[in-house]
Structure formats: structure tokens, C-alpha cells
Motif scaffolding. Structure first.
Motif, PDB file in Angstrom:
ATOM      1  N   TYR A   1       0.605  -1.285  -0.025  1.00  0.00           N
ATOM      2  CA  TYR A   1      -0.011  -0.092  -0.117  1.00  0.00           C
ATOM      3  C   TYR A   1       0.735   1.215   0.033  1.00  0.00           C
ATOM      4  N   VAL A   2       2.313   1.137   0.142  1.00  0.00           N
ATOM      5  CA  VAL A   2       2.955   2.385   0.379  1.00  0.00           C
ATOM      6  C   VAL A   2       4.253   2.354  -0.663  1.00  0.00           C
ATOM      7  N   VAL A   3       4.491   3.286  -1.336  1.00  0.00           N
ATOM      8  CA  VAL A   3       5.623   3.400  -1.865  1.00  0.00           C
ATOM      9  C   VAL A   3       6.623   4.476  -1.528  1.00  0.00           C
ATOM     10  N   PRO A   4       7.835   4.209  -1.321  1.00  0.00           N
ATOM     11  CA  PRO A   4       8.824   5.442  -0.860  1.00  0.00           C
ATOM     12  C   PRO A   4       9.323   6.391  -1.986  1.00  0.00           C
ATOM     13  N   VAL A   5       9.262   7.461  -1.805  1.00  0.00           N
ATOM     14  CA  VAL A   5       9.494   8.480  -2.963  1.00  0.00           C
ATOM     15  C   VAL A   5      10.408   9.549  -2.339  1.00  0.00           C
ATOM     16  N   TYR A   6      11.343   9.987  -3.226  1.00  0.00           N
ATOM     17  CA  TYR A   6      12.408  10.816  -2.702  1.00  0.00           C
ATOM     18  C   TYR A   6      11.943  12.480  -3.009  1.00  0.00           C
ATOM     19  N   ASP A   7      12.012  13.477  -2.228  1.00  0.00           N
ATOM     20  CA  ASP A   7      11.657  14.746  -2.088  1.00  0.00           C
ATOM     21  C   ASP A   7      12.721  15.579  -1.863  1.00  0.00           C
ATOM     22  N   TYR A   8      13.244  16.870  -2.730  1.00  0.00           N
ATOM     23  CA  TYR A   8      14.271  17.389  -2.455  1.00  0.00           C
ATOM     24  C   TYR A   8      13.995  18.964  -2.226  1.00  0.00           C
ATOM     25  N   ALA A   9      14.941  19.555  -1.466  1.00  0.00           N
ATOM     26  CA  ALA A   9      14.537  20.955  -0.966  1.00  0.00           C
ATOM     27  C   ALA A   9      15.945  21.733  -1.146  1.00  0.00           C
TER      28      ALA A   9
ATOM     29  N   TYR B   1      10.842   7.993  -7.633  1.00  0.00           N
ATOM     30  CA  TYR B   1      10.839   6.558  -7.091  1.00  0.00           C
ATOM     31  C   TYR B   1      11.827   5.793  -7.851  1.00  0.00           C
ATOM     32  N   HIS B   2      12.392   4.871  -6.936  1.00  0.00           N
ATOM     33  CA  HIS B   2      13.729   3.855  -7.257  1.00  0.00           C
ATOM     34  C   HIS B   2      13.016   2.463  -7.486  1.00  0.00           C
ATOM     35  N   TYR B   3      13.386   2.010  -8.515  1.00  0.00           N
ATOM     36  CA  TYR B   3      13.044   0.405  -8.837  1.00  0.00           C
ATOM     37  C   TYR B   3      12.933  -0.277  -7.652  1.00  0.00           C
ATOM     38  N   GLY B   4      11.871  -1.055  -7.408  1.00  0.00           N
ATOM     39  CA  GLY B   4      11.574  -1.899  -6.249  1.00  0.00           C
ATOM     40  C   GLY B   4      11.556  -1.280  -4.816  1.00  0.00           C
ATOM     41  N   GLY B   5      11.145   0.017  -4.867  1.00  0.00           N
ATOM     42  CA  GLY B   5      11.054   0.936  -3.554  1.00  0.00           C
ATOM     43  C   GLY B   5      12.433   0.922  -2.764  1.00  0.00           C
TER      44      GLY B   5
ATOM     45  N   PRO C   1      -4.047  -1.060  -3.087  1.00  0.00           N
ATOM     46  CA  PRO C   1      -2.525  -1.254  -3.115  1.00  0.00           C
ATOM     47  C   PRO C   1      -1.885  -0.677  -4.636  1.00  0.00           C
ATOM     48  N   PHE C   2      -0.660  -0.513  -4.493  1.00  0.00           N
ATOM     49  CA  PHE C   2       0.339  -0.207  -5.736  1.00  0.00           C
ATOM     50  C   PHE C   2       0.506  -2.022  -6.235  1.00  0.00           C
ATOM     51  N   PRO C   3       0.605  -2.039  -7.455  1.00  0.00           N
ATOM     52  CA  PRO C   3       0.881  -3.253  -8.266  1.00  0.00           C
ATOM     53  C   PRO C   3       2.156  -3.698  -8.087  1.00  0.00           C
ATOM     54  N   PRO C   4       2.796  -4.886  -8.161  1.00  0.00           N
ATOM     55  CA  PRO C   4       4.003  -5.355  -7.836  1.00  0.00           C
ATOM     56  C   PRO C   4       4.815  -4.954  -9.178  1.00  0.00           C
ATOM     57  N   GLU C   5       6.148  -5.065  -9.075  1.00  0.00           N
ATOM     58  CA  GLU C   5       7.173  -4.732 -10.029  1.00  0.00           C
ATOM     59  C   GLU C   5       6.981  -6.078 -10.981  1.00  0.00           C
ATOM     60  N   PRO C   6       7.447  -5.608 -12.116  1.00  0.00           N
ATOM     61  CA  PRO C   6       7.783  -4.449 -12.664  1.00  0.00           C
ATOM     62  C   PRO C   6       6.660  -3.365 -13.466  1.00  0.00           C
ATOM     63  N   VAL C   7       5.347  -4.180 -12.956  1.00  0.00           N
ATOM     64  CA  VAL C   7       4.030  -3.072 -13.469  1.00  0.00           C
ATOM     65  C   VAL C   7       3.874  -1.563 -12.639  1.00  0.00           C
ATOM     66  N   ARG C   8       4.517  -1.871 -11.371  1.00  0.00           N
ATOM     67  CA  ARG C   8       4.601  -0.595 -10.280  1.00  0.00           C
ATOM     68  C   ARG C   8       5.563   0.293 -10.976  1.00  0.00           C
TER      69      ARG C   8
ATOM     70  N   ILE D   1       4.064   3.961 -12.430  1.00  0.00           N
ATOM     71  CA  ILE D   1       4.504   5.412 -11.886  1.00  0.00           C
ATOM     72  C   ILE D   1       5.201   6.108 -12.858  1.00  0.00           C
ATOM     73  N   GLY D   2       5.951   5.700 -13.733  1.00  0.00           N
ATOM     74  CA  GLY D   2       6.475   6.247 -14.947  1.00  0.00           C
ATOM     75  C   GLY D   2       5.464   7.015 -15.819  1.00  0.00           C
ATOM     76  N   ILE D   3       4.667   6.224 -15.980  1.00  0.00           N
ATOM     77  CA  ILE D   3       3.601   6.673 -17.159  1.00  0.00           C
ATOM     78  C   ILE D   3       2.883   7.970 -16.600  1.00  0.00           C
ATOM     79  N   THR D   4       2.571   7.472 -15.048  1.00  0.00           N
ATOM     80  CA  THR D   4       1.802   8.593 -14.562  1.00  0.00           C
ATOM     81  C   THR D   4       2.721   9.778 -14.194  1.00  0.00           C
ATOM     82  N   GLN D   5       4.106   9.652 -14.101  1.00  0.00           N
ATOM     83  CA  GLN D   5       4.663  10.877 -13.831  1.00  0.00           C
ATOM     84  C   GLN D   5       4.677  11.814 -15.228  1.00  0.00           C
TER      85      GLN D   5
END
Length: 480
Positions: A273-281, A330-334, A436-443, A447-451
Motif C-alpha cells: 500500500y505504500v511506495v517510498p519516494v524522494y523529495d528534495y529541497a 521513485y527507485h525501482y523496487g522501492g 495497493p500499488f501493483p508489484p514490480e515491474p508493473v509498479r 509510476i513512470g507513465i503517471t509521472q
């Protein structure tokens, strides 16, 4: 056909851009954590301990849970363990926007829980008031300022969206002040601002690391036993309670509250249900009085633009500007790794955007650059649950709005562990789960298509393509 090479400047070097020059002396560390007032770490757990409640995670989720547990029952024996140091991750390096919203904004709340949005808004306001009260009661020096936040339109299509949100808020009895171009530029002067929507009381600005450190002190004063540099490596039933293993010992607890957010949850079924993503400042050097006067900003509101790939920015106590957001990585495999905490290509992009927003600040330098992981879920707002026959509770998925909502999540976890039916636990928001988010490599591909689609929407007047419309219909989203 022959291609003629472009001549290089004398000396054979390309002149650096103004954005690059502004970053030349920046320290690659979070500004808030670069503080001489940082408290010393508590000793790691060594040997075995027993307690009534074990809290796993030393960010806001865990700290509020431990503190509120002791406020509810001072006799309750509470232990908190943290894998590194208190506040080292998202809780200590975020933008310091402490919002009343529990639903990642009114529009998202209306789309998902229209029947209870008034209740959720009231619970959010009560929660923010409780944070302000705790800051005062425990003497937490975190520069708490209830200045509100302005959502900004920087493209013509966003102006209508802000007007619509103001009308929806009014129907619900919530006042959001619509600002036209002249009014918003009277508050903060940027040639890119076309309109604004000012939530005057629903957001506070604060120093996030000092809030975490202040909550740590309050917990210790209440009798919570805190062990830092103590990662939890295993969770399993032990008799009538739960056992949690750590590198140098273990804890036997009657109940466990998990506040690990973006990091792999000890309840494995929660992980999809959770994906880790990186944010920058970025953080600027302190502005001079002349520089500050050139942009106004006398009311010190938090600011964010309305794009899908948005920026958030605010003033600090010493008149620096924090400028963050835009890229969500987002990095592959979370995968979560220290090497992702710095991303120069994003810093160059952010610096360039900063000077487009505030051309009158040309020549300002950045003092700090940093990044880190946050927990994102498909509905953009937290979700909750229990495991192991109600002996374990969790709250995750804050998607960038955890500074305020984690206190609400702490109350929910404690309600769930107590088996209590409260106004909080009876809401559909608390009782339901995101997709939930789908498993890799679909996830990774999704995410790439959504971005890509979100970037296209930003560049195309907000028009959402078929992919985004399909995601909207099934309630699956990706954001920070």
C-alpha cells in the motif's frame, strides 16, 4: 551533412549558469538538522525489556503515540525504539508545514469521503489546535507560527480551480480567502503569481527538527524509555503479547504501535500500500532587509503552487527561504538508500525555478541542499489498521502531510489498540484502505507513465489524458 561545432569560451570551459553558481557553497545536509542545539542520542537497547506498549519509530508518528499514551494513562509503561536518531528522517527534514487537513486538501477529501468531509475537517482543526496546545504546554521551541498557507495559481487554468475550491469551502462553512492577481502579489510579489487561495488558520509554520526534539524531551519527562540506534528487525507473537527483536536485545510488549512510515513495515501485508519516494529541497542564505522588502511576504504564509509537479516554499525564523518539491523520484523496487539523499540535477532545476519565481532575488546563494524519502499511498492521505489480533496498530501513507496528521494517527492507533469506538475510528477514512500499488515491474512502469502524464497535464493547461482519467476513476494516484 557536416555539423559545425559551437565554439567554447576562451579557456575551453562553459560558463556556469546563475543557478549553478547559487549552489556552489551549499552544504549537502538538511538545514534543520544542522543545528548546534541537537540533543545527544539516547543509548541503544541492550538486553531484554518488557513494557505495556512498544512504539517503533522515532519520528512524529512514534513520538506523538508515546506521548499521548502517557497523557492518557501516566502509569502505562511505554518504550520507544528508533533505528537511528530521533527526527533524523522525514520528521526532521521536511518543509515545516503543519496542516489541519487530514485528507491532503479539501478537493481530495471531497472526492473520496464527501459524506463525512465536514467531520474530517473538524477533526483536523481540533488536531491542529491540540498540536499548538502541546507546543505551548511542553515549552517546545520550534518557531510555531499559525500564518496559514496560500495555494497559488501560476497558470491560467489553475485560477478557475482555486475559485471553485473557495466556493466548495464556503458551502461547507470553511473560509478560504480568494486573492486575485493584485491581491496575491500584495502578499508575496512574484511575476508568476496569477491568483491565490489563502487558508488563514488551517496551517502553521514550524521548525520540524526542533518539534521532534521537543517531543522527545516531553516523552522523557513523562517517563517514556527511549532507545536510539535500535532498529526493529522482527515482530512476532510471544505468549499473550508481542516480541520485537533488535540487534542487541528484544522487547516483550503487551501492544505495539508502528510508526515506520516509508520504511518497510513489520506487518508485511501493509507494504504493497505504500511506495517510498524522494523529495528534495534547498535553503537560501538569510535575506537582507532590502531583499525581503523586494518580495513583501510580511505575513509569512506558507506557499505552494497548484501544478501536479508543485513547489512548496516558506520563510524561516531568520528570513531564509526554503524552496522544495517539483521532482518526485521513485527507485525501482522501492529501494531506499543513503546515496539518494543528494540529487544535483534536481537542485539545478529547483534553483532555476526559484529565480524565475523571484527574479528580484538574483544573486542570492543557497546554504543547504538535501533530500529524503517520504511515504506515499494511492489516496494521498493516511490509512490505519491492526494486526496480530489487535495487539499491533499502524498508521502510514501520509504522503507529505504528516507534520500535522501524524498526531491524529497516533490517537487513532491508541484508540484501535484500546478497542474503543471513537469519532475518529468510526469514520470511513479510518475504516477503509487505499488501493495497493501493483508489484514490480508493473509498479515501476505505472509510476513512470503517471509521472509523464502529470508533466504533460501541467504543460497542457491541466488537461488529463486517458491514463490519468482511468486512474481517477479507480481511485489510484501518485503524489507527494
Amino acid at each position: 551533412m557536416a555539423v559545425r561545432a559551437m565554439p567554447l569560451p576562451s579557456g575551453g570551459h562553459t560558463a556556469p549558469s546563475s543557478a549553478a553558481r547559487s549552489l556552489a557553497e551549499a552544504l549537502p545536509v538538511p538545514y534543520w538538522l544542522d543545528d548546534p542545539g541537537k540533543p545527544a542520542a539516547r543509548p541503544a537497547l541492550v538486553g531484554d525489556e518488557q513494557c505495556d506498549l512498544l512504539v517503533v519509530g522515532g519520528g512524529y508518528s512514534g513520538l506523538w503515540t508515546a506521548l499521548i499514551a502517557k497523557e492518557r494513562n501516566p502509569a502505562r509503561d511505554v518504550v520507544l525504539i528508533e533505528g537511528k536518531e530521533i527526527g533524523w528522517a522525514a520528521s526532521g527534514r521536511n518543509g515545516g508545514f503543519c496542516a489541519a487537513s487530514l485528507t491532503h486538501g479539501l478537493a481530495n477529501g471531497l472526492s473520496r469521503w464527501p459524506g463525512e468531509i465536514s467531520t474530517l475537517q473538524e477533526l483536523g482543526r481540533t488536531n491542529l489546535d491540540a498540536i499548538e496546545s502541546a507546543v505551548d504546554r511542553y515549552g517546545i521551541d520550534c518557531s510555531f507560527e499559525r500564518t496559514g498557507e496560500i495555494d497559488l495559481a501560476t497558470e491560467p487554468h489553475q485560477v478557475a480551480d482555486l475559485r471553485e475550491t473557495a466556493e466548495q469551502a464556503a458551502e461547507l462553512g470553511t473560509e478560504l480567502s480568494y486573492l486575485d492577481r493584485d491581491a496575491v502579489r500584495a502578499e508575496v510579489d512574484s511575476p508568476t503569481f496569477l491568483a491565490g487561495l489563502w487558508d488563514r488558520t488551517g496551517v502553521a509554520m514550524l521548525n520540524p527538527a526542533r518539534l521532534a526534539w521537543g517531543l522527545k524531551r516531553a516523552c522523557l519527562e513523562k517517563g517514556v524509555r527511549i532507545h536510539e540506534n535500535t532498529p526493529a528487525t522482527e515482530l512476532a507473537p510471544r505468549g499473550a503479547g508481542m516480541g520485537v527483536r533488535t540487534p542487541y536485545g528484544r522487547v516483550l510488549a503487551g501492544q505495539v504501535a508502528l510508526g515506520t512510515n516509508a520504511f518497510p513495515n513489520l506487518v508485511r501485508r501493509v507494504r504493497p500500500y505504500v511506495v517510498p519516494v524522494y523529495d528534495y529541497a534547498l535553503m537560501t542564505e538569510p535575506l537582507s532587509q532590502e531583499q525581503l522588502a523586494s518580495i513583501g511576504w510580511r505575513n509569512r504564509q506558507g506557499l505552494s503552487d497548484s501544478a501536479n509537479h508543485f513547489h512548496y516554499f516558506r520563510l524561516t525564523e531568520d528570513n531564509r527561504i526554503l524552496w522544495g518539491g517539483y521532482d518526485v523520484v521513485y527507485h525501482y523496487g522501492g529501494r531506499i538508500a543513503e546515496e539518494y539523499h543528494q540529487r544535483p540535477e534536481t537542485y539545478l532545476k529547483l534553483a532555476d525555478h526559484f529565480f524565475r519565481c523571484f527574479p528580484q532575488l538574483e544573486g542570492v546563494r543557497f546554504s543547504h541542499t538535501w533530500g529524503g524519502v517520504i511515504d506515499t499511498c494511492s489516496r494521498f492521505s493516511p490509512f490505519f489498521g491492526t494486526a496480530h489480533r489487535g495487539r499491533v496498530a499502524y498508521a502510514v501513507g501520509y504522503t507529505g502531510l504528516g507534520v500535522g496528521a501524524t498526531r491524529f494517527g497516533a490517537d487513532v492507533m491508541l484508540d484501535l489498540l484500546a478497542g474503543e469506538r471513537t469519532e475518529r475510528t468510526q469514520t470511513d477514512m479510518v475504516r477503509s484502505k487505499p488501493l495497493p500499488f501493483p508489484p514490480e515491474p508493473v509498479r515501476w512502469a505505472g509510476i513512470g507513465i503517471t509521472q509523464w502524464s502529470l508533466a504533460r497535464a501541467d504543460a497542457g493547461g491541466g488537461r488529463r489524458n486517458l491514463w490519468l482519467k482511468a486512474m481517477d476513476r479507480i481511485g489510484l494516484g501518485f503524489d507527494s
